[in-house]
Motif scaffolding. Structure first.
Motif, PDB file in Angstrom:
ATOM      1  N   LEU A  17     -16.952 -68.575 -10.256  1.00 13.78           N
ATOM      2  CA  LEU A  17     -15.754 -68.450  -9.427  1.00 13.78           C
ATOM      3  C   LEU A  17     -16.075 -67.900  -8.047  1.00 13.78           C
ATOM      4  N   PHE A  18     -15.469 -68.507  -7.039  1.00 11.18           N
ATOM      5  CA  PHE A  18     -15.563 -67.971  -5.698  1.00 11.18           C
ATOM      6  C   PHE A  18     -14.400 -66.985  -5.497  1.00 11.18           C
ATOM      7  N   ASN A  19     -13.691 -67.003  -4.414  1.00 14.00           N
ATOM      8  CA  ASN A  19     -12.718 -65.947  -4.095  1.00 14.00           C
ATOM      9  C   ASN A  19     -11.319 -66.370  -4.526  1.00 14.00           C
ATOM     10  N   VAL A  20     -10.914 -65.942  -5.716  1.00  9.90           N
ATOM     11  CA  VAL A  20      -9.611 -66.317  -6.258  1.00  9.90           C
ATOM     12  C   VAL A  20      -8.546 -65.358  -5.719  1.00  9.90           C
ATOM     13  N   ILE A  21      -7.464 -65.908  -5.191  1.00  6.80           N
ATOM     14  CA  ILE A  21      -6.395 -65.091  -4.608  1.00  6.80           C
ATOM     15  C   ILE A  21      -5.038 -65.574  -5.120  1.00  6.80           C
ATOM     16  N   GLY A  22      -4.035 -64.698  -5.001  1.00  4.41           N
ATOM     17  CA  GLY A  22      -2.687 -65.065  -5.422  1.00  4.41           C
ATOM     18  C   GLY A  22      -1.907 -63.848  -5.870  1.00  4.41           C
ATOM     19  N   GLY A  23      -0.738 -64.101  -6.440  1.00  2.00           N
ATOM     20  CA  GLY A  23       0.128 -63.025  -6.889  1.00  2.00           C
ATOM     21  C   GLY A  23      -0.525 -62.165  -7.943  1.00  2.00           C
ATOM     22  N   GLY A  24      -0.328 -60.854  -7.821  1.00  2.00           N
ATOM     23  CA  GLY A  24      -0.874 -59.927  -8.794  1.00  2.00           C
ATOM     24  C   GLY A  24      -2.305 -59.509  -8.529  1.00  2.00           C
ATOM     25  N   MET A  25      -2.825 -59.793  -7.320  1.00  2.00           N
ATOM     26  CA  MET A  25      -4.197 -59.372  -7.011  1.00  2.00           C
ATOM     27  C   MET A  25      -4.339 -57.859  -7.090  1.00  2.00           C
ATOM     28  N   PRO A  26      -5.454 -57.363  -7.642  1.00  2.00           N
ATOM     29  CA  PRO A  26      -5.657 -55.913  -7.721  1.00  2.00           C
ATOM     30  C   PRO A  26      -6.006 -55.313  -6.370  1.00  2.00           C
ATOM     31  N   GLY A  27      -5.823 -54.012  -6.266  1.00  2.00           N
ATOM     32  CA  GLY A  27      -6.017 -53.320  -5.001  1.00  2.00           C
ATOM     33  C   GLY A  27      -7.454 -53.156  -4.576  1.00  2.00           C
ATOM     34  N   HIS A  28      -8.430 -53.421  -5.477  1.00  2.00           N
ATOM     35  CA  HIS A  28      -9.832 -53.297  -5.043  1.00  2.00           C
ATOM     36  C   HIS A  28     -10.307 -54.534  -4.303  1.00  2.00           C
ATOM     37  N   LEU A  29      -9.496 -55.594  -4.274  1.00  2.00           N
ATOM     38  CA  LEU A  29      -9.805 -56.780  -3.488  1.00  2.00           C
ATOM     39  C   LEU A  29      -9.063 -56.703  -2.157  1.00  2.00           C
ATOM     40  N   ALA A  30      -9.673 -57.222  -1.103  1.00  2.00           N
ATOM     41  CA  ALA A  30      -9.165 -57.005   0.249  1.00  2.00           C
ATOM     42  C   ALA A  30      -7.700 -57.394   0.406  1.00  2.00           C
ATOM     43  N   LEU A  31      -7.343 -58.619   0.067  1.00  2.00           N
ATOM     44  CA  LEU A  31      -5.963 -59.055   0.283  1.00  2.00           C
ATOM     45  C   LEU A  31      -4.979 -58.297  -0.597  1.00  2.00           C
ATOM     46  N   GLY A  32      -5.402 -57.943  -1.807  1.00  2.00           N
ATOM     47  CA  GLY A  32      -4.548 -57.130  -2.664  1.00  2.00           C
ATOM     48  C   GLY A  32      -4.295 -55.767  -2.052  1.00  2.00           C
ATOM     49  N   ALA A  33      -5.339 -55.174  -1.453  1.00  2.00           N
ATOM     50  CA  ALA A  33      -5.194 -53.875  -0.794  1.00  2.00           C
ATOM     51  C   ALA A  33      -4.306 -53.979   0.437  1.00  2.00           C
ATOM     52  N   ALA A  35      -1.857 -70.407   3.240  1.00  2.00           N
ATOM     53  CA  ALA A  35      -1.808 -68.990   3.621  1.00  2.00           C
ATOM     54  C   ALA A  35      -0.408 -68.401   3.479  1.00  2.00           C
ATOM     55  N   ASP A  36       0.604 -69.133   3.898  1.00  3.83           N
ATOM     56  CA  ASP A  36       1.964 -68.590   3.834  1.00  3.83           C
ATOM     57  C   ASP A  36       2.455 -68.475   2.398  1.00  3.83           C
ATOM     58  N   ARG A  37       2.102 -69.443   1.558  1.00  8.48           N
ATOM     59  CA  ARG A  37       2.504 -69.355   0.145  1.00  8.48           C
ATOM     60  C   ARG A  37       1.832 -68.164  -0.523  1.00  8.48           C
ATOM     61  N   VAL A  38       0.533 -67.978  -0.274  1.00  6.71           N
ATOM     62  CA  VAL A  38      -0.188 -66.856  -0.860  1.00  6.71           C
ATOM     63  C   VAL A  38       0.397 -65.532  -0.383  1.00  6.71           C
ATOM     64  N   ALA A  39       0.708 -65.446   0.910  1.00  7.66           N
ATOM     65  CA  ALA A  39       1.278 -64.195   1.451  1.00  7.66           C
ATOM     66  C   ALA A  39       2.592 -63.872   0.764  1.00  7.66           C
ATOM     67  N   ALA A  40       3.427 -64.891   0.555  1.00  3.31           N
ATOM     68  CA  ALA A  40       4.723 -64.646  -0.108  1.00  3.31           C
ATOM     69  C   ALA A  40       4.515 -64.155  -1.535  1.00  3.31           C
ATOM     70  N   MET A  41       3.534 -64.698  -2.238  1.00  3.68           N
ATOM     71  CA  MET A  41       3.266 -64.258  -3.602  1.00  3.68           C
ATOM     72  C   MET A  41       2.720 -62.832  -3.619  1.00  3.68           C
ATOM     73  N   LEU A  42       1.869 -62.515  -2.683  1.00  2.00           N
ATOM     74  CA  LEU A  42       1.283 -61.184  -2.644  1.00  2.00           C
ATOM     75  C   LEU A  42       2.306 -60.101  -2.336  1.00  2.00           C
ATOM     76  N   LEU A  43       3.284 -60.442  -1.523  1.00  2.00           N
ATOM     77  CA  LEU A  43       4.297 -59.462  -1.133  1.00  2.00           C
ATOM     78  C   LEU A  43       5.541 -59.517  -1.988  1.00  2.00           C
ATOM     79  N   GLY A  44       5.627 -60.529  -2.860  1.00  2.00           N
ATOM     80  CA  GLY A  44       6.821 -60.699  -3.678  1.00  2.00           C
ATOM     81  C   GLY A  44       6.951 -59.684  -4.800  1.00  2.00           C
TER      82      GLY A  44
END
Length: 298
Positions: free
Chosen positions: A162-178, A289-298
């Motif tokens: 796996l490379f860099n998996v992102i999306g809703g529910g990312m943990p805080g130790h990963l950059a976008l989750g943080a 990018a916009d879909r991922v951002a909405a999931m991360l902040l949702g």
């Protein structure tokens, strides 16, 4: 059909369990914790992931057709625990599966960290590239891969790198989750988003289509005994994904970059070759990018 999932309560694990449910596949889970709040079905718990007899007993009772071994830890300390979770647990699963009358198909979740740092001329990195990991995480994931490939003559094993998996529910130790956690904690008047260097490009892929791909690959005989890059084949800018988070914040956000850590993250650009995936008719698109951002902040 029944699937056994380790790491089911984790970020990717939850997406895989949801995809299995959509496909009508019953799920049992195995780990030290209890993911019952997120995972329907039976949860097997063992105190010691390296306990060969306990792992074998679960596999005998559960009798899965498919095994998704997604459990892992990115923590480097204590070192013994990292090896126990990332290497020994997989080795015990593989050994137990080989003794079953009808061995299951097994997917091992690997990592792009197994490759280690790459020069620009070596990109995109393919499955045949020499692995030279520099982190404890990458080293232990590579050890897991070697156990899987060693067992492959006797078991239908797929190593999903796996490379860099992102999306809703990312943990805080990963950059976008943080970053998302910082924004969610800001008052309505806004605040400062503190980041590491954003001038980085990585092969990001979204969790939902990745979960679907993992199920497809595990059922595809062409992937047996292979390492397969789970990537889009194209780099995506971390700065662009962060900008999408700022746009979706709904409040003023000032971004402040700080110096980054040394290691794999020091590379400016890193992405994988998706040629093998695409030769089999699969494709993971770069993230929206916009879909991922909405999931991360949702």
């Amino acid at each position: 059909m029944r699937a056994l999932v380790t790491g089911a309560g984790g970020f990717l694990g939850r997406h895989v369990v949801a995809r299995l449910a959509e496909a009508g596949i019953s799920v049992v889970t195995l780990g030290r914790g209890d993911p019952a709040d997120a995972v329907p079905g039976r949860a097997y718990r063992i105190a010691d992931l390296g306990d060969e007899a306990a792992v074998a007993a679960v596999l005998r009772e559960a009798a899965p057709d498919l095994v998704f071994h997604l459990a892992g830890t990115a923590a480097a300390e204590p070192l013994e625990e990292t090896y126990r979770v990332n290497v020994l647990f997989a080795a015990r699963l593989l050994a137990a599966a080989r003794r079953l009358p009808a061995p299951p198909r097994i997917l091992l979740a690997g990592s792009a960290a197994e490759y280690g740092p790459m020069d620009e001329a070596q990109l995109p990195v393919s499955e045949t590239a020499a692995c030279q990991p520099v982190s404890v995480y990458g080293i232990t994931k590579l050890a897991q891969t070697l156990h899987g490939l060693a067992a492959a003559p006797d078991l239908p094993v797929v190593v999903a790198r796996l490379f860099n998996v992102i999306g809703g529910g990312m943990p805080g130790h990963l950059a976008l989750g943080a970053f998302a956690a910082q924004i969610r904690a800001m008052p309505a008047t806004g605040g400062v988003l503190r980041t590491g260097p954003l001038a980085r490009e990585r092969d990001f892929v979204e969790a939902v289509p990745t979960a679907t791909l993992l199920l497809d690959l595990l059922r595809d005989s062409r992937a047996e005994g292979r390492v397969v890059n789970i990537c889009s084949g194209r780099p995506t800018s971390l700065a662009d994904l962060t900008a999408a988070l700022v746009r979706a914040a709904g409040r003023p956000v000032e971004v402040q970059e700080a110096a980054g850590r040394v290691g794999n993250s020091d590379m400016i650009r890193h992405w994988g070759s998706a040629a093998l995936l695409e030769s089999w008719g699969y494709r993971l698109a770069p993230p929206d990018a916009d879909r991922v951002a909405a999931m991360l902040l949702g």
